[in-house]
Design an enzyme around this catalytic site. Structure first.
Site, short mmCIF file in Angstrom:
data_model
loop_
_atom_site.label_atom_id
_atom_site.label_comp_id
_atom_site.label_asym_id
_atom_site.label_seq_id
_atom_site.Cartn_x
_atom_site.Cartn_y
_atom_site.Cartn_z
N LYS A 131 -5.76 -32.48 -20.00
CA LYS A 131 -5.43 -31.10 -20.39
C LYS A 131 -5.21 -31.00 -21.90
CE LYS A 131 -1.18 -29.84 -20.57
NZ LYS A 131 -0.18 -29.19 -21.36
N ASN A 132 -4.47 -31.96 -22.46
CA ASN A 132 -4.10 -31.84 -23.88
C ASN A 132 -5.25 -32.16 -24.83
OD1 ASN A 132 -1.64 -30.94 -23.17
ND2 ASN A 132 -0.51 -32.82 -23.67
N CYS A 162 6.61 -24.99 -23.07
CA CYS A 162 7.70 -25.65 -22.34
C CYS A 162 8.97 -25.64 -23.18
CB CYS A 162 7.31 -27.10 -22.05
SG CYS A 162 6.23 -27.28 -20.64
N ARG A 192 10.88 -26.84 -31.41
CA ARG A 192 9.44 -26.86 -31.62
C ARG A 192 8.96 -25.90 -32.72
NH1 ARG A 192 6.29 -27.42 -26.06
NH2 ARG A 192 4.94 -28.68 -27.33
N ASP A 194 5.58 -37.55 -23.09
CA ASP A 194 5.12 -36.86 -21.88
C ASP A 194 5.21 -37.73 -20.62
OD1 ASP A 194 4.65 -34.66 -23.40
OD2 ASP A 194 2.47 -34.82 -23.42
N ARG A 223 0.37 -25.93 -14.44
CA ARG A 223 -0.14 -25.82 -15.81
C ARG A 223 -0.93 -27.06 -16.20
NH1 ARG A 223 4.14 -24.99 -20.05
NH2 ARG A 223 2.21 -25.30 -21.21
#
Ligand code: EPZ
Length: 429
Positions: free
Chosen positions: A22-23, A126, A131, A316, A408
């Site tokens: 995904k990333n 998230c 951030r 992660d 997600r």
């Protein structure tokens, strides 16, 4: 809202296909904004963030088509996306969209680089820390963009285009490196990015940009050199396998004392995490087609881990490791150094009987003889999956609420686990 119900206690045994990352898929899709020609991406995972980003890109004028299934393709094969941004019709990324997915903020650099202007809402995503986006903004400023903040939006202007420069990132940031790369490939002249992120997803984006005609050197090192081009062109690229999904299922297999083949996984994308698992007594075998992970009857040893930028242990996978260490014989020390608020899974794991003490940025996880099922709540993407891992080993029923976080970033997680013997189902309401 959907929930996931697990009846724990089953060993996982079988094969789990690893999806595209995904990333990596998200910045790769965003890179389509850099050219009028078509970018074809293979192995794109079926996850909610990809769907949301398709809609966001559509808003900017990108035509997104998903190729139909070919004969012989399996459900586990990723999708092929064709993204064509012949004309950028809108350079604004509105709050309603960016607030739902932080990565959509990354449209900022390609829009400014190609159109000379962009107005992008400050991001959401998230809730794992403050951030900030300061590094993204200083990078664009270094390349000649004028930046203003107004009403929760970043307004960036470079009417005569961007100009290459030396950019030193004060902190290693995946997103800021993606942004810097996408800005620099269309800037006039040379750019040097110092202290760049070395994550495999950054390398994947860089390799795709090279296929699109960019000149980039130093991928996978902290110093990137880019020679800007006037335009980029069409290309085809395959998204790399998801190292976080790989590590997650490796820990799920170990948690249940099972034996699982992670099909398509690449060990070089997560060597540090695999090493930690080995040091805990888990069998990890690198094979040409994937990675086999087994813990047949052996106990788990506690570990001491700090999250770090690549090639270190990934933040992660921190929540998943904490869940796993709940079953170790002794106390593990897990320090989170990337995000300041990434321990929300701890109180939910405690509902399952975990013994975890938080001391600032460090979790002390003392193994227990068994977890018990309970109702818990997902709080962010990786926290949700740590609850699944714990639920798989807990005695009795665990019901996880707010699983939209999970959707997600994990493709068909219930199917993948069920095929290996887990008792897991989605309760739709
Ligand atoms: C990416 O987020 C990932 N997201 C995250 O995965 C991952 O946790 C993170 O990198 C770190 O590996 C995607 O790829 C979509 P960063 P990103 O910029 O790029 C600070 C998941 O679960 N920072 O590398 O947003 C920041 O606060 C997600 O899939 C600044 O100070 O993370 C953090 O402390 C969650 N200023 C550190 O840098 C900035 O301008 C690293 O963040 C930018 C970042």
């Amino acid at each position: 809202m959907d929930r996931i119900r697990i009846v724990g206690g089953q060993r996982l045994n079988g094969t789990i296909p690893i999806s595209g990352a995904k990333n990596a898929a998200l910045p790769l899709m965003i890179a389509s904004l850099l050219t009028r020609e078509t970018l074809t991406l293979n192995n794109v995972p079926r996850v909610a963030d990809v769907n949301l980003l398709s809609r966001i890109l559509g808003n900017h004028g990108v035509d997104v088509t998903i190729a139909g299934k070919k004969s012989g393709q399996r459900t586990s094969d990723g999708q092929t996306f064709r993204l064509t941004a012949t004309e950028i019709v809108d350079t604004t990324a509105p709050y309603e969209m960016v607030a739902r997915m932080r990565a959509s903020f990354w449209v900022l650099a390609p829009l400014v680089a190609r159109c000379g202007r962009a107005k992008v809402s400050l991001p959401g995503g998230c809730a794992i820390g403050t951030r900030p986006v300061d590094l993204h903004l200083t990078t664009l400023e270094a390349l000649g963009a004028e930046i203003e903040l107004e009403g929760g939006y970043v307004i960036a202007k470079a009417p005569r285009g961007l100009t290459g420069n030396r950019v030193e990132l004060s902190k290693v940031s995946v997103g800021a490196t993606h942004n810097a790369l996408m800005a620099a490939v269309l800037a006039r002249g040379e750019t040097l990015i110092e202290n760049a992120a070395r994550e495999p997803e950054v390398v994947d984006l860089g390799n795709c940009l090279i296929r699109m005609g960019a000149r980039i050197e130093g991928l996978g090192t902290p110093t990137l050199w880019i020679q800007g081009r006037e335009t980029l062109h069409s290309a085809e690229h395959t998204v790399l396998p998801d190292r976080i999904e790989t590590g997650t299922y490796a820990m799920a297999a170990a948690m249940t004392g099972g034996d699982v083949m992670l099909d398509g996984a690449r060990a070089n994308l997560l060597q540090e995490a695999l090493q930690i698992l080995r040091s805990s007594g888990i069998e990890v075998e690198e094979r040409p087609t994937g990675i086999r992970v087994a813990r047949n009857g052996r106990g788990l040893q506690p570990v001491t881990v700090e999250t770090r930028p690549f090639p270190g242990f990934p933040t992660d996978l921190q929540a998943q490791l904490i869940a796993l260490m709940c079953m170790a014989s002794g106390t593990s020390t897990v320090r989170e150094t990337i995000f300041e608020n990434r321990f929300m899974h701890v109180q939910e794991l405690a509902r399952l009987g975990a013994r975890i003490e938080l001391k600032g940025d460090t979790a002390l996880v003392t193994g227990v003889s068994g977890l018990r099922g309970a109702q818990v709540m997902a709080t962010d993407l990786r926290a949700s999956v740590s609850l699944i891992i714990a639920g798989l080993a807990a005695q009795g029923e665990t019901v996880i609420g707010r699983v939209y976080h999970l959707d997600r970033g994990f493709e068909r997680i219930e199917d993948k686990l069920r095929q290996c013997g887990a008792h897991i189902e989605r309760l739709t309401s």
